[in-house]
Design a protein around this motif. Structure first.
Motif, PDB file in Angstrom:
ATOM      1  N   TYR A  77      24.165 -23.344 -10.133  1.00  0.00           N
ATOM      2  CA  TYR A  77      24.486 -23.473  -8.705  1.00  0.00           C
ATOM      3  C   TYR A  77      25.907 -23.987  -8.499  1.00  0.00           C
ATOM      4  O   TYR A  77      26.666 -23.442  -7.685  1.00  0.00           O
ATOM      5  N   SER A  78      26.286 -25.015  -9.245  1.00  0.00           N
ATOM      6  CA  SER A  78      27.624 -25.596  -9.061  1.00  0.00           C
ATOM      7  C   SER A  78      28.707 -24.598  -9.445  1.00  0.00           C
ATOM      8  O   SER A  78      29.770 -24.550  -8.813  1.00  0.00           O
ATOM      9  N   LEU A 137      17.781 -27.255  -4.000  1.00  0.00           N
ATOM     10  CA  LEU A 137      18.229 -26.362  -5.066  1.00  0.00           C
ATOM     11  C   LEU A 137      17.233 -25.214  -5.257  1.00  0.00           C
ATOM     12  O   LEU A 137      17.627 -24.054  -5.427  1.00  0.00           O
ATOM     13  N   ILE A 138      15.946 -25.524  -5.232  1.00  0.00           N
ATOM     14  CA  ILE A 138      14.930 -24.479  -5.336  1.00  0.00           C
ATOM     15  C   ILE A 138      15.078 -23.498  -4.180  1.00  0.00           C
ATOM     16  O   ILE A 138      15.001 -22.273  -4.357  1.00  0.00           O
ATOM     17  N   LYS A 139      15.313 -24.027  -2.983  1.00  0.00           N
ATOM     18  CA  LYS A 139      15.449 -23.166  -1.804  1.00  0.00           C
ATOM     19  C   LYS A 139      16.648 -22.230  -1.948  1.00  0.00           C
ATOM     20  O   LYS A 139      16.604 -21.068  -1.538  1.00  0.00           O
ATOM     21  N   PRO A 195      16.201 -28.841 -14.953  1.00  0.00           N
ATOM     22  CA  PRO A 195      17.034 -28.905 -13.741  1.00  0.00           C
ATOM     23  C   PRO A 195      18.528 -28.915 -13.998  1.00  0.00           C
ATOM     24  O   PRO A 195      19.294 -28.339 -13.220  1.00  0.00           O
ATOM     25  N   ARG A 196      18.977 -29.532 -15.085  1.00  0.00           N
ATOM     26  CA  ARG A 196      20.417 -29.605 -15.328  1.00  0.00           C
ATOM     27  C   ARG A 196      21.026 -28.215 -15.460  1.00  0.00           C
ATOM     28  O   ARG A 196      22.159 -27.981 -15.014  1.00  0.00           O
ATOM     29  N   ILE A 197      20.310 -27.276 -16.057  1.00  0.00           N
ATOM     30  CA  ILE A 197      20.806 -25.907 -16.182  1.00  0.00           C
ATOM     31  C   ILE A 197      20.854 -25.234 -14.818  1.00  0.00           C
ATOM     32  O   ILE A 197      21.854 -24.588 -14.461  1.00  0.00           O
ATOM     33  N   PRO A 208      27.923 -30.211  -6.873  1.00  0.00           N
ATOM     34  CA  PRO A 208      28.553 -29.592  -8.048  1.00  0.00           C
ATOM     35  C   PRO A 208      29.456 -30.555  -8.810  1.00  0.00           C
ATOM     36  O   PRO A 208      29.887 -30.243  -9.922  1.00  0.00           O
ATOM     37  N   TYR A 209      29.745 -31.711  -8.218  1.00  0.00           N
ATOM     38  CA  TYR A 209      30.661 -32.661  -8.847  1.00  0.00           C
ATOM     39  C   TYR A 209      29.939 -33.813  -9.550  1.00  0.00           C
ATOM     40  O   TYR A 209      30.578 -34.684 -10.133  1.00  0.00           O
ATOM     41  N   ILE A 210      28.613 -33.835  -9.478  1.00  0.00           N
ATOM     42  CA  ILE A 210      27.835 -34.931 -10.060  1.00  0.00           C
ATOM     43  C   ILE A 210      26.826 -34.373 -11.054  1.00  0.00           C
ATOM     44  O   ILE A 210      25.994 -33.545 -10.705  1.00  0.00           O
ATOM     45  N   THR A 211      26.911 -34.835 -12.302  1.00  0.00           N
ATOM     46  CA  THR A 211      25.979 -34.408 -13.339  1.00  0.00           C
ATOM     47  C   THR A 211      24.704 -35.236 -13.304  1.00  0.00           C
ATOM     48  O   THR A 211      23.607 -34.714 -13.417  1.00  0.00           O
TER      49      THR A 211
END
Length: 631
Positions: A310-311, A390-392, A303-305, A517-520
């Motif tokens: 996306y971000s 995110l999947i959507k 998911p991180r990738i 996009p601002y949170i890892t």
């Protein structure tokens, strides 16, 4: 610099590999063990391309024949060093073709291969090498060699250290250390003198013997070496769902750690079974560039990738012209309409399909090219929870994504979403290689021929992992609906029960926060507390760009986190997420981790996930500060 949808078009340096629309899948690859399968693949595929790796700016192809030559030489060098069937050898390197050469070489010699994360500290390298009783260790370069040299006096079984890249080591005079090229030369000479030894190595192991050791990340104690047999691996790769089939005209990208079960089995070994080409990235810092060059037809990532991709688009679209923003929004709206049909397993109406093809041609294909996903037939996400939103978004772009669930102890198998049989927010139905059920206390249990043999040197831990009927206790809390779709609500040990008695599953909140996009990453806190709070790890690059664009003064990472503008930015992201949850489930306070973390730091797993227990302990004062006024 303004973002242009046309400017993201990138050419690929790889030879054309077809669209991937036609699967050139051969019948089941013969062989009782993984080593036998590999050697049969070499014989059957010959000059076909097995893998690619970038050298001096050029993607170099390696045929199956050449692949086999490297592996055979390494196997015979190991035998010459005295590695007997069942003996272990370790690999300490980032993901590269030499990793696979060594891995198959160990297996073809009849040995057991143990991977070590390249981010591990010397003490961790010592632990895995000692626990596995490894006689040989392969290391990537001078940096990894130094780790082994620091601890080798405490490794009585270690006989040989083999180095892939000898840069900076020309003057090294150490009888235990040898470069890979020289090691292979020795192996070729031994092979010529003992021509029957290679076949003996191939025949020395059975389907029930241990093939690989995969060490857990050790978030709750010392790492455990999961013993995975040739049969475990075979069962999964031979019964991988036909709906996600792969073949000789597919390109895959190898970048996750090969000591992790996801890349090892679904990257390396599944590619062995199917004949798909594996493309090794240059290094962890060039993933974004390499995926554009490779343009994989099948892509597996954590998911991180997917969040990072996306971000990146989200941030760049904020810099685009008004017309480009409008075009992106309009095209994506059509994509979301189409996604609703696909995600509910309904046929897309012809009119909507035509509108999407136009939107794709004019806008969305350019976005996918900027990510390197324009050739992707499908993508797979696993190894950690992911936000359904995110999947959507990926479906709206036109990239079909399937969430899977598995663990090291199930050889990566478990549950999987499939074309025509998927449910957003679920991990899918039971995979064809195992059984699954929910225990009376809500724990997901797994049983099947993919379930591992146990933990090396830890019989008590192994016994604790299984119930009386042989079901594996996964530690995941979940549920299954009337259609057979499983859903994980959280880890059993992570469920939060607030002071008011409310049960909270923190992963749902955390996944929503990571969609920003601002949170890892984020760790939600609140067990036996009056309300929920959260520790946030910001996305350094995106937040730094946000601050610079607004002329916010800061001197380092910590001062960036402390600026009122950044605090307000993250607060707004938290409020966005809070709006989706009931009042009792909302985050009331938060703090930012003011240290830029990397996989070398103890707070993070090698796959860049925050370790909940360690974070709670290490940042206890920061947590107490959020509850100071209430206690």
């Amino acid at each position: 610099m303004a973002f242009s949808l046309k400017s993201v078009l990138r050419s690929t340096s790889l030879a054309p590999a077809g669209s991937g629309g036609q699967i050139l899948r051969e019948t089941k690859l013969p062989g009782e063990t993984i080593a036998q399968k590999f050697w049969n693949a070499v014989r059957m595929r010959g000059s076909a391309v097995a893998l690619r790796q970038k050298e001096l700016g050029i993607w170099r192809e390696v045929s199956w024949t050449e692949f086999g030559q490297h592996v055979r030489a390494i196997a015979m060098a190991l035998v010459g060093e005295g590695l007997n069937p069942g003996d272990r050898a370790a690999i300490l390197s980032s993901t590269r073709r030499e990793w696979s050469y060594s891995d198959y070489g160990i297996l073809c010699a009849g040995g057991v291969s143990a991977g070590i994360y390249p981010t591990d500290a010397p003490a961790q390298v010592e632990y895995v090498t000692f626990d596995s009783s490894s006689k040989v260790i392969f290391v990537e370069d001078e940096e990894q060699l130094d780790k082994v040299l620091q601890v080798r006096e405490r490794l009585p079984e270690l006989r040989r250290i083999v180095v892939y890249k000898m840069e900076g080591l020309a003057n090294l005079d150490d009888p235990m250390v040898v470069g890979l090229d020289e090691f292979e030369r020795r192996g070729a000479a031994y092979d010529q003198a003992h021509p029957q030894e290679f076949d003996r190595g191939l025949a020395s192991r059975t389907v029930d013997d241990v093939a690989i050791l995969v060490y857990t990340s050790g978030t709750t104690g010392r790492p455990k070496g999961a013993m995975i047999s040739h049969g475990n691996l075979r069962w999964v790769i031979e019964h991988f769902p036909e709906e996600l089939d792969q073949g000789a005209n597919d390109d895959k990208m190898a970048f996750l750690p090969l000591c992790h079960i996801a890349e090892r089995n679904f990257g390396q070994f599944l590619s062995l079974e199917t004949g798909a080409r594996v493309n090794y990235v240059e290094n962890p810092d060039t993933i974004a560039e390499n995926v554009r060059e490779i343009a994989p037809t099948v892509m597996l990532a954590v998911p991180r990738i997917w969040e990072k991709f996306y971000s990146g688009i989200s941030i760049r679209m904020k810099e685009a012209t008004r017309f480009e923003q409008w075009a992106y929004k309009a095209a994506l709206a059509i994509g979301y309409q189409r996604a609703e049909y696909k995600l509910s397993n309904r046929p897309v109406p012809a009119g909507l399909a035509l509108k999407f093809r136009i939107a794709d041609a004019l806008v969305l294909d350019n976005v996918k090219r900027s990510l390197g996903l324009h050739r992707a037939r499908f993508s797979v996400t696993g190894a950690a929870p992911i936000s359904p939103d995110l999947i959507k978004w990926y479906y709206a772009l036109g990239v079909d994504m399937y969430e899977v669930w598995g663990m090291t102890e199930t050889t990566g198998g478990g549950a999987i979403n499939l074309p025509g049989a998927l449910r957003l927010g679920s991990i899918g139905r039971v995979a064809p290689f195992n059984e699954m059920k929910i225990s009376p206390d809500g724990e997901i249990l797994v049983r099947g021929r993919n379930v591992f043999m146990g933990y090396l040197n830890m019989p008590d831990k192994t016994q604790e992992t299984f119930d009386a009927e042989g079901w594996l206790r996964t530690g995941d809390v979940g549920m299954v609906d009337e259609d057979g779709f499983f859903r994980i609500t959280d880890r059993m040990k992570d469920i939060i029960i607030t002071a008011g008695g409310k049960n909270i599953t923190p992963s749902e909140l955390e996944n929503e926060l990571k969609f920003s996009p601002y949170i890892t990453d984020a760790v939600v806190i609140g067990d036996k507390r009056p309300y929920l709070s959260c520790l946030i790890m910001i996305d350094h690059e995106n937040v730094e760009n946000y601050a610079q664009e607004r002329s916010v003064p800061f001197s380092d990472f910590a001062s960036l986190c402390r600026t009122p503008e950044v605090q307000q930015l993250i607060n707004a992201e938290i409020e966005r997420v809070n709006a989706k949850f009931a009042r009792v489930e909302q985050i009331k306070k938060f703090r930012l981790l003011e240290v830029k973390l990397s996989p070398e730091d103890e707070e993070l797993t090698p796959t860049m996930k925050l370790k909940r227990k360690l974070v709670n302990e290490k940042y206890k004062s920061l947590i107490e500060d959020m509850y100071g006024a209430s206690n």
